[in-house]
Design a protein around this motif. Sequence first.
Motif, short mmCIF file in Angstrom:
data_model
loop_
_atom_site.label_atom_id
_atom_site.label_comp_id
_atom_site.label_asym_id
_atom_site.label_seq_id
_atom_site.Cartn_x
_atom_site.Cartn_y
_atom_site.Cartn_z
N MET A 1 10.15 -8.68 -15.19
CA MET A 1 9.20 -7.60 -15.51
C MET A 1 9.73 -6.29 -14.96
N PRO A 2 9.31 -5.15 -15.52
CA PRO A 2 9.74 -3.85 -15.01
C PRO A 2 9.10 -3.55 -13.65
N PRO A 3 9.63 -2.54 -12.92
CA PRO A 3 9.13 -2.25 -11.56
C PRO A 3 7.64 -2.00 -11.48
N ASN A 4 7.08 -1.22 -12.41
CA ASN A 4 5.65 -0.88 -12.31
C ASN A 4 4.77 -2.12 -12.44
N GLU A 5 5.16 -3.06 -13.31
CA GLU A 5 4.39 -4.31 -13.45
C GLU A 5 4.52 -5.17 -12.20
N TYR A 6 5.71 -5.17 -11.62
CA TYR A 6 5.93 -5.95 -10.39
C TYR A 6 5.07 -5.40 -9.26
N ILE A 7 5.07 -4.09 -9.10
CA ILE A 7 4.26 -3.45 -8.06
C ILE A 7 2.78 -3.79 -8.28
N GLN A 8 2.33 -3.69 -9.53
CA GLN A 8 0.93 -4.01 -9.84
C GLN A 8 0.59 -5.45 -9.48
N SER B 1 0.82 -1.22 0.00
CA SER B 1 0.00 0.00 0.00
C SER B 1 0.85 1.27 0.00
N GLU B 2 2.16 1.13 0.19
CA GLU B 2 3.02 2.31 0.16
C GLU B 2 3.03 2.91 -1.25
N PRO B 3 3.29 4.21 -1.38
CA PRO B 3 3.25 4.86 -2.71
C PRO B 3 4.49 4.58 -3.54
N TRP B 4 4.66 3.34 -3.95
CA TRP B 4 5.83 2.95 -4.73
C TRP B 4 5.75 3.51 -6.15
N THR B 5 6.87 4.06 -6.63
CA THR B 5 6.96 4.57 -8.00
C THR B 5 8.31 4.18 -8.59
N ASP C 1 16.16 4.07 -15.84
CA ASP C 1 16.36 3.07 -16.90
C ASP C 1 17.20 1.89 -16.42
N HIS C 2 18.27 2.19 -15.68
CA HIS C 2 19.15 1.11 -15.19
C HIS C 2 18.41 0.25 -14.17
N THR C 3 17.63 0.89 -13.31
CA THR C 3 16.84 0.14 -12.33
C THR C 3 15.83 -0.77 -13.02
N ALA C 4 15.16 -0.23 -14.04
CA ALA C 4 14.18 -1.04 -14.79
C ALA C 4 14.85 -2.23 -15.45
N LYS C 5 16.06 -2.03 -15.97
CA LYS C 5 16.81 -3.11 -16.62
C LYS C 5 17.17 -4.20 -15.62
N LEU C 6 17.62 -3.80 -14.42
CA LEU C 6 17.95 -4.77 -13.38
C LEU C 6 16.71 -5.55 -12.94
N PHE C 7 15.60 -4.83 -12.78
CA PHE C 7 14.34 -5.47 -12.39
C PHE C 7 13.93 -6.51 -13.43
N LYS C 8 14.01 -6.11 -14.69
CA LYS C 8 13.64 -7.01 -15.78
C LYS C 8 14.52 -8.24 -15.78
N GLN C 9 15.81 -8.04 -15.52
CA GLN C 9 16.77 -9.15 -15.53
C GLN C 9 16.50 -10.12 -14.40
N MET C 10 16.19 -9.60 -13.21
CA MET C 10 16.03 -10.47 -12.04
C MET C 10 14.61 -10.99 -11.87
N VAL C 11 13.62 -10.15 -12.15
CA VAL C 11 12.23 -10.50 -11.85
C VAL C 11 11.45 -10.92 -13.09
#
Length: 244
Positions: free
Chosen positions: A182-189, A153-157, A170-180
Motif C-alpha cells: 500500500m502507499p505511505p498515506n494508507e499505511y499511516i492511516q 501520533s507524529e505528523p507523518w506525511t 513518487d519513488h518512495t510511494a512505489k517502494l512502499f507499495k512494493q514492500m508493504v
Amino acid sequence: MDDKRYTLKVGELIMLPSGVYHQNEVVSRPEARFIGIHFDFFNELTIQTEADMVVNEETIQLHKFATEACAEGMTPLSATPVYSPSSAAVQLMEQLVHEFTMRPPGYELICKALMLQLLTHLLRSPYLNSSRHVSVHGDKLRELMKQIEDAPSEPWTNTGIAKQMNLSIDHTAKLFKQMVGMPPNEYIQSIRLREARKLLRETDCSIELVGIQSGYPDIHYFSRTFRKHEGISPREYRKLSRML
C-alpha cells in the motif's frame, strides 16, 4: 512440530497444518503477545467453541481435519513453516481478528477475502524476499516503518517520508507499495487506526485523547475517519469490544 523444534523471533509467523502434532512454549521474558488464526478455508468443519478444535487423541477422526489451502504451481505454506510476514500481511491478520470479533453483517465473506489475501502474501514472500527483488532502500524503509508504528501520533506525511528516504515522493510511494502492499498515506492511516482500536479496547482514555495519541488531534475528524473504516463510532467500538 513433527519432532522438530522451531524458534521464532519477534514478528515471525509459523504455519501449523491441520492434523500435525505440535506443542507451543513461550520462552521470552517478561511476556509475549500473539496473533493466532484457526482457519477452515473450505468450510469443512463446524466450530462453535475452542474445544471443537481440540483433537481427542484416543479417537482420532482423520476426516475431520481441515485441508490446507494450496495454490497451483506454488509451494504449500506448510513446506517451509516459518515466515517473516510483511506489514501488509500482519495488518490483514489484525483485520481478520477484528472482523471475527465484531462479527458485523457479512463478516464471514470478508474474513474469507482477507484470508485469501493473506495466503497470497505468504505464498509470494519467498519470491518477494529474493535478492533480485529486495530494494537497496529496503533496510531504511523498514526502519522508517518501525518509527511510524512506534509513534503514530507524529505528523507523518508523504513529503516528510520521501525526505527521510532522500527520494522523490513518487519513488518512495512505489517502494512502499512494493514492500508493504500500500502507499505511505494508507499505511499511516492503518497504523493510526490500529493504535486507536488498541487504546479503545485496553484503556479508559477519553475519545479525544485516544484520537490525539493515535495521530488525530481533531476529534471530529477522528470520529468520521474511524466510522468510515470501522463502520461504527469510537465510542460504540469501545462498548462493543468490552461486551465481547
